[in-house]
Structure formats: C-alpha cells, structure tokens
Design an enzyme around this catalytic site. Structure first.
Site, PDB file in Angstrom:
ATOM      1  N   GLY A   8     -15.124  -9.667  38.180  1.00  9.46           N
ATOM      2  CA  GLY A   8     -14.594 -10.159  39.462  1.00  9.46           C
ATOM      3  C   GLY A   8     -14.144 -11.604  39.368  1.00  9.46           C
ATOM      4  CG  LEU A  10      -8.433 -12.423  38.563  1.00  7.11           C
ATOM      5  CD1 LEU A  10      -7.289 -11.416  38.546  1.00  7.11           C
ATOM      6  CD2 LEU A  10      -7.953 -13.771  38.033  1.00  7.11           C
ATOM      7  N   GLY A  11     -11.789 -13.441  41.941  1.00 11.88           N
ATOM      8  CA  GLY A  11     -12.212 -13.568  43.333  1.00 11.88           C
ATOM      9  C   GLY A  11     -12.449 -15.022  43.723  1.00 11.88           C
ATOM     10  CB  ILE A  35     -10.061  -4.251  39.128  1.00 11.02           C
ATOM     11  CG1 ILE A  35      -9.555  -2.813  38.963  1.00 11.02           C
ATOM     12  CG2 ILE A  35      -9.659  -4.843  40.478  1.00 11.02           C
ATOM     13  CD1 ILE A  35     -10.336  -1.797  39.762  1.00 11.02           C
ATOM     14  CE1 TYR A 141     -21.035  -8.409  50.610  1.00 12.56           C
ATOM     15  CE2 TYR A 141     -22.239  -9.561  52.330  1.00 12.56           C
ATOM     16  CZ  TYR A 141     -21.574  -9.577  51.124  1.00 12.56           C
ATOM     17  OH  TYR A 141     -21.438 -10.750  50.428  1.00 12.56           O
TER      18      TYR A 141
HETATM   19  N1  SER Z   1     -19.040 -14.415  52.926  1.00 18.50           N
HETATM   20  C1  SER Z   1     -19.616 -13.105  52.928  1.00 18.50           C
HETATM   21  C2  SER Z   1     -19.001 -12.246  53.986  1.00 18.50           C
HETATM   22  O1  SER Z   1     -18.645 -12.775  55.002  1.00 18.50           O
HETATM   23  C3  SER Z   1     -21.079 -13.167  53.170  1.00 18.50           C
HETATM   24  O2  SER Z   1     -21.751 -13.177  51.987  1.00 18.50           O
HETATM   25  O3  SER Z   1     -18.920 -11.071  53.802  1.00 18.50           O
END
Ligand code: SER
Length: 314
Positions: A8, A10-11, A35, A141
């Site tokens: 990851g 490039l994130g 990716i 998440y």
């Molecule tokens: N910055 C993230 C989000 O807002 C939180 O870890 O999903």
C-alpha cells in the site's frame, strides 16, 4: 542493515513513509509495492513492484527475492469505503493482513501495521480514551481493526513474530490525499481554503475527533520500529494522537491566513455516524512511556505548514 518492503505504498501514509525510510536506510533498501503503478507519485522511477495483497504467493516471492527483514503492511480500505462494501473490506483488510503476517512468520521479518481510532465504538469512554478499554466498534472498518490488533498480538505470542503497531487518529497531509475516510474532511478543508476560500464539511460542527500531522505519524512508526524490544510491555494497538478538534476549531486556525474563509455544512449521515461512534480524544500516555512517542505539530503549526505546501503545489 534494514531491508524494508511496504504494501500500500502509494497510499496517504505509504507515500511519505517510503520517502522518509529511503532517506534513513538508503533507496535500494526500501521496496515499495502497491496494486497500482506509481504514476504522478514521488515514488515514480524508484524501486517498485505491483502487488495485490490478497495474493500470498506473490507477496512472499517479492519479500524473499528482496531479502526483506521488515514488512510494513499499509494496504487497507478506509472507514467509509468499508461501509459501502463490507465484504470487500473483509477480503482486503483481513485477507491482506493475514498474508502479510504469514510472510513475516515464514521469512522471519519484523512487522508493522497501523490500527486506528476506528477500533473503538459507541460504548468506549469518549474522552481521554485509555489504550486498554471497551472496544465494540459498529463499523466493518472497526471490526477489521480490532481483529487485526488481536491477530498481531497472537502472532507475537504464538509464533514470536516481532509485530508492532499503533492506533492512528485522522492523519493530515498534503503529499497524497486520503480517500474514503471519515477524517478526510480535515485534509480537504485545507485544499479548498487555498483554492476557493470556502469549504462545505460532511462532518458536523461540534464533532470532535483525534488528528495528527503526517510528519509526527511517520516519526512515530520509525520510533516504534526502532524501540528496544525489552522496553515494550505492549506490542500493538498503542494509542497515538496529538490533536482533538471539530470543524469550527480548524476553520479558526485557517482564518489566521484567510480571514474570510467560509465554512458551511452538508452532513453525510454515514460518515457522521461513524465519527460519532469514535472517541473525542484518546490518551497516548503508554506510547510516551514505553517508547518515547512525542508529536510536535500543534494545530496552528500544522495549518501553517499545510497552507504553505498547498500554495506551492497548485
Ligand atoms: N482516517 C481513518 C478513516 O477516517 C481512520 O483511521 O477511516
């Protein structure tokens, strides 16, 4: 000698972390993977491999051929994207994590992955949230992040993998914008302030969340990875944060540069709901005590740096 592979890369975190790691450990000792191809990125033209983190064989091959001794696993979908597609979120966030942990176990690598304030939920104490407390997140998440924290601890206890991790707040940066996160408003607001002098926030006034400037986040990763293992009572899920604010407070900081800056609201119920399920402010004292976490950017220093950098960029 460190030989670091990043997923990851490039994130939002990966781009700046890769650049910093290369400054410290040398360009050829840091291999970026993602990716996507590195187009219009500071990583373009530098050591890079494309990698889908759900492909274990490829991940292991790349790490083995590179002779990595460390893996930093950053590939993940952020909170709002996960809510749109929870099954895909599980596949990428958990599938990718298990693969990265298995690569670390099989090749004997030091391991880092970030957790998040998203690992907390509505029943968590809201203010000065302790590191060890109730975690009953209500988002996919958050479910991924709590599971990930536990899995990293498990790999350390069961297999002796040197896993390390922090719970990041919203991270604010100008090099690579985040995408699909709930805290993204605090990045967008700066770009819109410089470009248009106004911003419509999808997060409501009075909604406090933890935040930190990217330079402090990068330094935290480096400090934790370099920390003497004997000093670490915990391995993963260290609370780290510096700032807690709502959109109004951030707008006030921006008005020191643009007195006419206008802030309005068009609240997104999904992201507002996520934000309300997270703490107002978390307590980072364990990270300070165990490995010397020390974030430097207060809100105005962050604002000055962001505005200066965005002006140069556009
Ligand atoms: N910055 C993230 C989000 O807002 C939180 O870890 O999903």
């Amino acid at each position: 000698m460190k030989r670091i592979i990043l997923t990851g890369a490039l994130g939002q975190i990966g781009t700046e972390l890769t650049v910093k790691l290369r400054e410290i450990y040398g360009e050829d000792n840091v291999l970026a993977t993602d990716i996507k191809e590195p187009v219009d990125s500071p990583l373009e033209g530098k050591p890079f491999e494309t990698l889908d983190v759900t492909n274990y064989e490829e991940m292991e091959r790349i790490a083995r051929e590179f002779k990595a001794d460390t893996i930093m696993h950053l590939a993940a979908l952020l909170s709002a994207t996960c809510e749109k597609n929870p099954h895909l979120a599980w596949e990428i966030n958990m599938g990718g994590l298990v693969n990265a942990l298995e690569v670390a176990r099989n090749l004997n690598l030091q391991f880092f992955t970030p957790s998040s304030i998203g690992s907390f939920g509505p029943s968590t104490p809201k203010d000065q949230t302790p590191q060890t407390t109730i975690q009953r997140p209500v988002t996919m998440y958050g479910v991924n992040k709590v599971s990930g924290e536990l899995l990293c601890d498990y790999y350390y206890e069961k297999f002796g993998v040197d896993t390390r991790g922090v719970r990041f707040p919203g991270l604010i940066s100008h090099v690579r914008e985040p995408g699909g996160g709930t805290t993204d408003y605090a990045v967008e607001i700066y770009f819109e302030a410089v470009k248009n002098g106004k911003y419509t926030s999808f997060i409501d006034k009075g909604t406090f969340m933890d935040m930190m400037y990217m330079d402090d986040a990068i330094q935290a990763i480096i400090d934790l990875m370099e920390a003497d293992a004997d000093k670490l009572e915990d391995r993963n899920a260290f609370n780290v944060s510096k700032l807690s604010f709502d959109p109004e407070i951030l707008a006030e900081s921006i008005r020191r540069h643009y007195p006419d800056f206008e802030l309005s609201y068009d609240v997104d119920p999904v992201r507002q709901g996520i934000a309300e399920s997270w703490p107002n402010s978390i307590d980072s004292s364990e990270a300070k005590r165990q490995w010397g976490f020390d974030a430097k950017f207060d809100i105005d220093k962050m604002t000055d740096t962001m505005i200066e950098a965005i002006k140069k960029k556009i």
